[in-house]
Design an enzyme around this catalytic site. Structure first.
Site, PDB file in Angstrom:
ATOM      1  N   GLU A 120       0.834  -1.212   0.000  1.00 43.51           N
ATOM      2  CA  GLU A 120       0.000   0.000   0.000  1.00 43.51           C
ATOM      3  C   GLU A 120       0.868   1.262   0.000  1.00 43.51           C
ATOM      4  OE1 GLU A 120      -2.512  -1.392   3.341  1.00 43.51           O
ATOM      5  OE2 GLU A 120      -4.217  -0.906   2.057  1.00 43.51           O
ATOM      6  N   GLU A 122      -3.747  -9.890   3.853  1.00 44.62           N
ATOM      7  CA  GLU A 122      -4.678  -9.594   4.949  1.00 44.62           C
ATOM      8  C   GLU A 122      -5.829 -10.582   5.026  1.00 44.62           C
ATOM      9  OE1 GLU A 122      -3.157  -7.433   3.143  1.00 44.62           O
ATOM     10  OE2 GLU A 122      -2.480  -5.761   4.387  1.00 44.62           O
TER      11      GLU A 122
HETATM   12  N1  COA Z   1       4.169  -7.341  11.600  1.00 47.09           N
HETATM   13  C1  COA Z   1       4.932  -7.631  12.672  1.00 47.09           C
HETATM   14  N2  COA Z   1       5.955  -8.507  12.655  1.00 47.09           N
HETATM   15  C2  COA Z   1       6.200  -9.121  11.487  1.00 47.09           C
HETATM   16  C3  COA Z   1       5.450  -8.869  10.323  1.00 47.09           C
HETATM   17  C4  COA Z   1       4.396  -7.927  10.408  1.00 47.09           C
HETATM   18  N3  COA Z   1       3.655  -7.604   9.352  1.00 47.09           N
HETATM   19  N4  COA Z   1       5.933  -9.648   9.323  1.00 47.09           N
HETATM   20  C5  COA Z   1       6.963 -10.350   9.850  1.00 47.09           C
HETATM   21  N5  COA Z   1       7.127 -10.027  11.144  1.00 47.09           N
HETATM   22  C6  COA Z   1       8.131 -10.558  12.085  1.00 47.09           C
HETATM   23  C7  COA Z   1       7.857 -12.008  12.448  1.00 47.09           C
HETATM   24  O1  COA Z   1       6.882 -12.089  13.482  1.00 47.09           O
HETATM   25  C8  COA Z   1       9.234 -12.459  12.897  1.00 47.09           C
HETATM   26  O2  COA Z   1       9.469 -11.985  14.211  1.00 47.09           O
HETATM   27  P1  COA Z   1      10.199 -12.954  15.317  1.00 47.09           P
HETATM   28  O3  COA Z   1      11.547 -13.254  14.730  1.00 47.09           O
HETATM   29  O4  COA Z   1      10.243 -12.078  16.541  1.00 47.09           O
HETATM   30  O5  COA Z   1       9.330 -14.145  15.460  1.00 47.09           O
HETATM   31  C9  COA Z   1      10.158 -11.682  11.970  1.00 47.09           C
HETATM   32  O6  COA Z   1       9.400 -10.592  11.430  1.00 47.09           O
HETATM   33  C10 COA Z   1      10.678 -12.511  10.807  1.00 47.09           C
HETATM   34  O7  COA Z   1       9.568 -13.106  10.166  1.00 47.09           O
HETATM   35  P2  COA Z   1       9.413 -14.699   9.944  1.00 47.09           P
HETATM   36  O8  COA Z   1       7.952 -15.009   9.887  1.00 47.09           O
HETATM   37  O9  COA Z   1      10.246 -15.455  10.920  1.00 47.09           O
HETATM   38  O10 COA Z   1      10.080 -14.814   8.498  1.00 47.09           O
HETATM   39  P3  COA Z   1       9.700 -15.842   7.358  1.00 47.09           P
HETATM   40  O11 COA Z   1      10.662 -15.586   6.262  1.00 47.09           O
HETATM   41  O12 COA Z   1       9.548 -17.204   7.912  1.00 47.09           O
HETATM   42  O13 COA Z   1       8.222 -15.388   6.870  1.00 47.09           O
HETATM   43  C11 COA Z   1       6.530 -13.832   6.126  1.00 47.09           C
HETATM   44  C12 COA Z   1       8.038 -14.152   6.285  1.00 47.09           C
HETATM   45  C13 COA Z   1       6.419 -12.442   5.578  1.00 47.09           C
HETATM   46  C14 COA Z   1       5.867 -14.811   5.165  1.00 47.09           C
HETATM   47  C15 COA Z   1       5.811 -13.921   7.499  1.00 47.09           C
HETATM   48  O14 COA Z   1       6.558 -13.202   8.443  1.00 47.09           O
HETATM   49  C16 COA Z   1       4.417 -13.336   7.464  1.00 47.09           C
HETATM   50  O15 COA Z   1       3.475 -13.994   7.062  1.00 47.09           O
HETATM   51  N6  COA Z   1       4.273 -12.073   7.902  1.00 47.09           N
HETATM   52  C17 COA Z   1       3.012 -11.381   7.908  1.00 47.09           C
HETATM   53  C18 COA Z   1       2.799 -10.692   6.603  1.00 47.09           C
HETATM   54  C19 COA Z   1       1.441 -10.043   6.544  1.00 47.09           C
HETATM   55  O16 COA Z   1       0.429 -10.678   6.707  1.00 47.09           O
HETATM   56  N7  COA Z   1       1.454  -8.733   6.297  1.00 47.09           N
HETATM   57  C20 COA Z   1       0.271  -7.961   6.232  1.00 47.09           C
HETATM   58  C21 COA Z   1       0.033  -7.401   7.554  1.00 47.09           C
HETATM   59  S1  COA Z   1      -1.441  -6.475   7.640  1.00 47.09           S
END
Ligand code: COA
Length: 674
Positions: A495, A515
């Site tokens: 966004e 989302e």
């Molecule tokens: N908000 C807060 N923290 C987030 C985040 C977000 N949108 N996206 C990733 N993080 C954090 C994770 O919680 C993790 O924190 P930790 O190490 O303290 O547990 C860190 O960033 C690394 O992410 P991780 O999930 O371990 O990496 P990955 O490579 O396995 O996966 C994603 C990456 C992006 C697929 C996964 O983190 C994810 O699904 N994130 C959410 C994305 C999302 O839905 N965004 C829209 C939000 S409205």
């Protein structure tokens, strides 16, 4: 003092190629962990572990195999990745094994004469321009490298436990090291997922000045209170109290050593607390547990420990040992402080900060205090880095690597503040926004902040509107703003990018609006902006919004969403600067104020593109908001449809389930919520 360098380490230019053969000396705990980080980040690397004890090497190699097996079992590594991480990895008790290394990394015991002997031996076996670094946590580079024939290729790279996962690495800028070596290390670290923190050559550098004195202060408090009380009273400051950490890391001898060094160099007030010499293990509480104590005792401990944190932070910043934002992020990532000292300086007012530090100085004469107003130490950005590119372009780098650069209010406000500060400056032609590191432009809005809004439609709608301050400014800002995307741009990150006036992306970048998989909606633009800016890609946005489909950068380019594709970061920035110049010359596309035609949503099977069950309620809210947005009579009215949808979704059972599932690291059960 630290030399002036680019703030974003990926802007560093270096003549050196990436390493091909690395030798790590010292097969204790941290040496092999550093080796594992290097082998997983650079799988083609040849890596040799050298130690005088064969048993240590055998243990280390077995440990690294254990790490790779665990990563594979948990699905964090493929079979091929795990075997690549372990191939080309050898151990030797013969120093001759380091021949041909282009980087030798020393992680032996903290003993100056020993380190000097090692380096003399190393120098006799490697090329004169091969890089040498030491993982010392305390001994200044000027001392350990004093006898090298080629000190310009040597510096300290100080990692933090566990070194294969903890991103922080202090890179020491000392007087004799070649700038190109610093550039090579910083760039390499940033490319391989680390967080290099440029630090001056003071005893104990930056973060161990905090950590060692934090523990030492806890030791001094033991004349009045117990270790368990100290650990309990600081539970709001750190993830684990000082005595718990000292037990875990067998850290008492380290405090004796490093605080003796600081005392000898800088004054008696740093002398280690006597208790460290007589106790081997501390009697304290388990993680997350606490002992009861009266309020006065708790406040007493809290003041003292916050006192040492603020006192050391002021000293570090007054002496230019590191930057405020590096200090803050370093304390959080390397030392597991819940809030960095800069955040504390911002949270408490000046009078309270002074009260705490002055009390601390009265109790601990000689300890540093504030030389300026406490709030002056906290001035400047904490979550973004600002650099100058060619042609008067400012680069704004989002730096929250611990959350894949996820957006929260302070971060978006900082971006806005940087843009506002420079946009009326005729010397600035425009802005480029990028993400720190190579993995993520931005992983969206910070999900950790959502739970507080669940169940309150009005508050959620207001939150979405408030979060849009930066985006609304971008809609009408006088100077061009271009998004330069590497890795993922998810949710709020996409966004943000779609409100920039042009997008450039690395060929491997990708976009997603996840989302719907969290039981919520992207409320700050994605329900309306893409349909107005790129109407011919409407079917793609339908699939992204309602089925979580990913969009590869090449497809986004073919659809006209991304203006240009880059092969690497340097190319990406060159393209971004060219876009700023082109936009400055021709002006930007006007905002689309008229309603836009919308193809119907295809029949929905209630699942994501990869078959995960979704909430039908949420899908319906998304479809309605997209239709309302497309029919709205102005850009701003269309945005309102998005804010409203965010408000209504916040009251659904699906949102509660989706957010909780993410925070609890499990799959959501939308079958049960509807
Ligand atoms: N908000 C807060 N923290 C987030 C985040 C977000 N949108 N996206 C990733 N993080 C954090 C994770 O919680 C993790 O924190 P930790 O190490 O303290 O547990 C860190 O960033 C690394 O992410 P991780 O999930 O371990 O990496 P990955 O490579 O396995 O996966 C994603 C990456 C992006 C697929 C996964 O983190 C994810 O699904 N994130 C959410 C994305 C999302 O839905 N965004 C829209 C939000 S409205």
């Amino acid at each position: 003092m630290i030399r002036q360098r680019p703030v974003n380490p990926l802007l560093e230019r270096t003549r050196r190629a990436p390493p091909r053969r690395v030798a790590v000396i010292g097969a204790g705990t941290i040496g092999p962990d550093i080796g594992y980080y290097l082998k997983t980040a650079l799988p083609g690397l040849e890596l040799v572990l050298v130690d005088v004890r064969q048993a240590a090497i055998d243990d280390a190699l077995a440990r690294l195999k254990g790490y790779a097996d665990k990563a594979r079992a948990r699905g964090r590594m493929s079979e091929a990745q795990a075997s690549a991480a372990l191939s080309g990895l050898t151990g030797s008790t013969d120093y001759d094994a380091i021949r041909g290394a282009d980087w030798v990394l020393e992680a032996a015991t903290e003993d100056l004469p020993l380190k000097r002997r090692i380096f003399a031996d190393v120098e006799s076996r490697i090329a004169p321009d091969a890089v040498i670094t030491s993982n010392t946590s305390s001994l200044p580079a000027s001392r350990i490298f004093a006898e090298l024939a080629h000190p310009e290729r040597a510096t300290v790279t100080h990692f933090f436990a566990p070194a294969w996962r903890n991103p922080a690495v202090e890179v020491i800028d000392w007087e004799r090291v070649d700038g190109d070596v610093l550039a090579w290390l910083r760039r390499l670290f940033a490319q391989t997922g680390k967080l290099p923190l440029l630090t001056a050559d003071a005893p104990c550098f930056m973060l161990d000045r905090i950590f060692d004195n934090w523990c030492n202060e806890a030791g001094y408090l033991l004349s009045e209170v117990s270790a368990a009380e100290v650990d309990s009273a600081v539970a709001d400051l750190v993830a684990a109290g000082p005595f718990f950490v000292l037990n875990m890391s067998n850290g008492n001898p380290i405090i004796i050593e490093t605080n003796t060094l600081q005392a000898d160099e800088e004054g008696e007030h740093y002398r280690p607390a006597p208790m460290f010499r007589s106790v081997e293990r501390w009697k304290t509480v388990a993680l997350g547990k606490g002992v009861p104590m009266d309020d006065a005792t708790r406040a007493r401990i809290h003041d003292r420990m916050l006192g040492v944190l603020l006192s050391q932070s002021a000293d570090i910043l007054d002496r230019g040992i590191g930057s405020a934002s590096d200090l803050d992020i370093g304390c959080r990532t390397a030392l597991a402080f819940k809030r960095g000292p800069i955040e504390w300086l911002r949270t408490l007012d000046d009078a309270e900060c002074r009260r705490i530090v002055e009390r601390f100085q009265r109790e601990r004469p000689g300890m540093p205090g504030f030389e300026r107003a406490p709030s002056a130490y906290a001035a400047g950005e904490r979550h973004v880095l600002v650099d100058d590119l060619d042609a008067g372009v400012k680069l704004i780098t989002l730096r929250r690597p611990e959350a894949l650069n996820a957006l929260h209010d302070e971060l978006t406000d900082e971006i806005l503040a940087v843009i506002r500060r420079h946009e009326s400056d005729p010397a600035v032609s425009g802005f480029v926004i990028t993400g720190y590191g190579t993995k993520a432009f931005c992983a969206g809005a910070d999900i950790g902040r959502f739970p507080s809004m669940l169940g309150d439609a009005g508050a959620s709608e207001r939150y979405a509107r408030d979060c849009s301050r930066l985006l609304l400014h971008l809609d009408r800002s006088p100077k061009p703003v271009v998004a330069a995307i590497q890795g993922m741009a998810l949710g709020g990150g996409f966004e943000l990018a779609m409100r920039c006036h042009a997008l450039v992306a690395d060929r491997r970048a990708w976009f997603q609006l996840p989302e719907v998989t969290l039981g919520i909606v992207p409320g700050i633009g994605a329900l309306v902006v893409p349909y107005r800016r790129w109407p011919t890609a409407a079917a793609t946005f339908h699939a992204m919004l309602t089925r979580g489909a990913k969009l590869a950068a090449s497809d986004a380019h073919a659809l006209g969403i991304v203006n240009a594709l880059a092969d690497d970061f340097d190319h990406l920035l060159a393209l971004a600067v060219a876009q700023v110049s082109a936009l400055a010359a021709r002006g930007r596309e006007p905002l689309v104020d008229d309603p836009v035609p919308l193809p119907p949503f295809p029949q929905h099977d209630g699942k994501t593109v990869d078959g995960r069950v979704l909430s039908r309620t949420v899908v319906r809210i998304i479809e309605e908001a997209v239709r309302d947005g497309a029919a709205a009579a102005s850009w701003d009215a269309a945005l309102e449809a998005g804010y409203r949808a965010f408000g209504s979704v916040a009251c659904t059972a699906a949102a509660r389930e989706g957010i909780q599932a993410f925070l609890q690291r499990r799959s959501p059960d939308f079958g049960a919520t509807g």
